[in-house]
Each structure stands twice: as C-alpha cells, then as structure tokens.
Design an enzyme around this catalytic site. Structure first.
Site, short mmCIF file in Angstrom:
data_model
loop_
_atom_site.label_atom_id
_atom_site.label_comp_id
_atom_site.label_asym_id
_atom_site.label_seq_id
_atom_site.Cartn_x
_atom_site.Cartn_y
_atom_site.Cartn_z
N GLU A 40 0.83 -1.22 0.00
CA GLU A 40 0.00 0.00 0.00
C GLU A 40 0.86 1.25 0.00
O GLU A 40 1.98 1.26 0.50
CB GLU A 40 -0.96 -0.01 1.19
CG GLU A 40 -0.33 -0.30 2.54
CD GLU A 40 -0.25 0.91 3.45
OE1 GLU A 40 -0.17 2.05 2.92
OE2 GLU A 40 -0.25 0.73 4.68
N ARG A 65 0.45 -2.23 12.37
CA ARG A 65 -0.16 -3.23 11.48
C ARG A 65 -0.56 -2.63 10.13
O ARG A 65 -1.62 -2.91 9.59
CB ARG A 65 -1.36 -3.89 12.16
CG ARG A 65 -1.00 -4.56 13.48
CD ARG A 65 -2.17 -5.30 14.07
NE ARG A 65 -2.49 -6.51 13.32
CZ ARG A 65 -1.84 -7.67 13.46
NH1 ARG A 65 -0.83 -7.78 14.31
NH2 ARG A 65 -2.21 -8.73 12.76
N CYS A 70 7.57 -0.95 -1.89
CA CYS A 70 8.71 -1.88 -1.96
C CYS A 70 9.82 -1.58 -0.98
O CYS A 70 10.33 -2.49 -0.31
CB CYS A 70 9.26 -1.92 -3.38
SG CYS A 70 10.08 -0.40 -3.94
N HIS A 108 13.13 0.30 -7.48
CA HIS A 108 12.56 -0.83 -6.74
C HIS A 108 13.65 -1.46 -5.89
O HIS A 108 14.84 -1.40 -6.23
CB HIS A 108 11.98 -1.85 -7.73
CG HIS A 108 11.36 -3.05 -7.09
ND1 HIS A 108 10.31 -2.97 -6.22
CD2 HIS A 108 11.66 -4.38 -7.20
CE1 HIS A 108 9.97 -4.18 -5.82
NE2 HIS A 108 10.78 -5.05 -6.39
N ASP A 124 10.76 -11.15 -2.91
CA ASP A 124 10.17 -9.84 -3.23
C ASP A 124 8.73 -9.81 -2.74
O ASP A 124 7.82 -10.34 -3.39
CB ASP A 124 10.23 -9.59 -4.73
CG ASP A 124 9.94 -8.15 -5.10
OD1 ASP A 124 9.37 -7.42 -4.25
OD2 ASP A 124 10.29 -7.73 -6.22
#
Length: 272
Positions: A40, A65, A70, A108, A124
């Site tokens: 997210e 939580r 990435c 990334h 990943d």
C-alpha cells in the site's frame, strides 16, 4: 532487531519462530508476508513521511499493522530474515513501464537471500502482483508459481556491446524489472522513495492502492474507491464503493488497516 521485535513480527505473520533459516522457512514466511502485510501507498496520501529506518519501519508494519511499498516492505522483511539467520543482500532494480522503458535508478528494492541448506533466492514481497514464493536466483529456465510463470535472465550487452551483470525478471514472458547484482544498503533508496512519493510522474503519487494475496491464492485490491477481487484463475470482479464509511470499512475488514479518514490523493509536488 532484538528478540522481542522478531517475535512480534512473526506474530504479525502468524508464524512460529523457525529453528533454522532453510528454504522451506523462507517460502513460508514469504507467502505469509504477502497474505498478512498489504502492499500500500497510503502514507503518501495521508501526509505521512516515508522513513527508511529500522525502528520506523517496525513501528509501522508491526506496531501499527500497516503495509507499505517496496522500500518499506522488502526493507523490513530483509531485516527480519537477517535476524533469523538468513544471508540477505539488498538489490536495486529499475521497473519496466508500459512502453518497455526502464524507470529511475533505485526504482525498486528486492532481496537476494541465501539459506542454510544451499541456494540463492530472489525474495520480493513489495512488488504488488508478483511471485508468491521466492524465485531461484541462479535458475535461468521457467519457474512456475501461483503468481505466473517467471524467468530470470541476463539482460544482455549494453549499447556499446559490453556485457553486464544485470538481470531481467519476467512474468508470463513480460519483463517486469531489471535487477542489479551489486549489494546496496537501505539508505541508497531514500531518493527513490522521495521521488515516488512526490513526483506527479510517479503512479504512486497519482492514486491510492492497497492490495494483498488472499488465502485462496487470489488477490484483493482497493484502488481509489474500487475494490477488485481477483480469483486464483484470474477472473476479476470489481465494485465501486460509495461513502467514505464504506471505504474505511474495506480498509479495516479486507486489509486490517484502521484509518480515521479516507486518504486524499495528493498528485505529487514536483513539476513533470
């Protein structure tokens, strides 16, 4: 990461403390992470700073939580794996766009992970729809996974004809990202995280997304006000949410994320 933090992280994943850092343990933790911790970008649209430091990432992913994108997800997962005895190396990648163009440097973050029973693996948990299990890093043939058919291949020579060490990761024949093999540290990715958080060119700054793998191997995604449920066979069902309360309920019930207001898309702050 101390023992209490490791234990709390494992509870977040619903996993027991492993005896040894084996490939089977890595596979289990990888899948559990994809199911428990959403991919997210809500922090960008909630006005929250993206901080690539151990305490902040643990407070966010374990304490609050939440999920992340990435740099956060693979960054903190790498910390957990290292604390459990895995050999973890952070790698930088550039993501292929729709027209086959490569994105920015440090676009990334992915992980190369070594296990006690041998072999190197590409882990990943921060690319959204990707492999459910780690990929064999040195395998150049097809690797079948619930997320698709993957291949890791040499990227080939550059424009000057010089052979490089970069690798391309493909899913179902389509190139996803180009992976460098040089080890990196988390601080190397700060500029990439800032760019993706602020540039209107970045898709992360243009819309909200929250997504996780479901228990049946499918995927649930909330993008803007649209909930999309993807079945394991690839069939999709989308539904538009109306009120803010419906959106907040979806975040809470589908992803375990409790928010007091709906994120407002900020659209980035840089000039394109």
């Amino acid at each position: 990461m101390n023992t209490a933090q490791v234990d709390a992280y494992l509870r977040r994943l619903g996993a027991a403390h492993p005896a040894w850092p084996t490939v089977e343990v890595l596979r289990e933790l990888h899948l559990r992470h994809l199911r428990a911790v959403p991919f997210e970008n809500l922090s960008i649209h909630l006005g929250e700073e993206i901080v690539l430091e151990e305490k902040h990432l643990l407070d966010k992913v374990v304490g609050a939580r939440r999920g992340g994108f990435c740099y956060e997800l693979n960054g903190v997962f790498g910390m957990l794996l290292a604390a459990l005895g895995f050999d973890v190396v952070l790698l930088a990648a550039r993501v292929y766009g729709d027209e086959g163009r490569l994105g920015i440097p440090y676009d990334h973050l992915a992980l190369r992970v070594g296990t006690v029973d041998g072999g190197m693996w590409l882990a990943d948990v921060g690319f959204g729809a990707h492999s459910h299990y780690p990929l064999a890093f040195e395998e150049r043939g097809e690797q079948r996974d619930p997320g698709g058919v993957f291949r890791i291949v040499e990227s080939g020579p550059d424009k000057a004809g010089v052979a490089g060490t970069d690798l391309d990761v493909l899913i179902d024949g389509k190139r996803q990202y180009r992976l460098e093999t040089r080890p990196r540290v988390l601080g190397d990715f700060v500029a990439g995280a800032w760019w993706h958080s602020t540039s209107p060119v970045s898709h992360f700054a243009r819309s909200t997304v929250c997504s996780r793998v479901t228990e049946d191997g499918g995927r649930t995604t909330l993008s803007g006000r649209t909930v999309t449920v993807t079945a394991p066979d690839g069939k999709r069902e989308a539904r538009e949410l109306g009120s803010d309360e419906e959106v907040l309920t979806a975040y809470r019930e589908r992803f375990g994320i409790a928010l007091d207001h709906v994120p407002t898309v900020r659209g980035g702050t840089l000039k394109a």
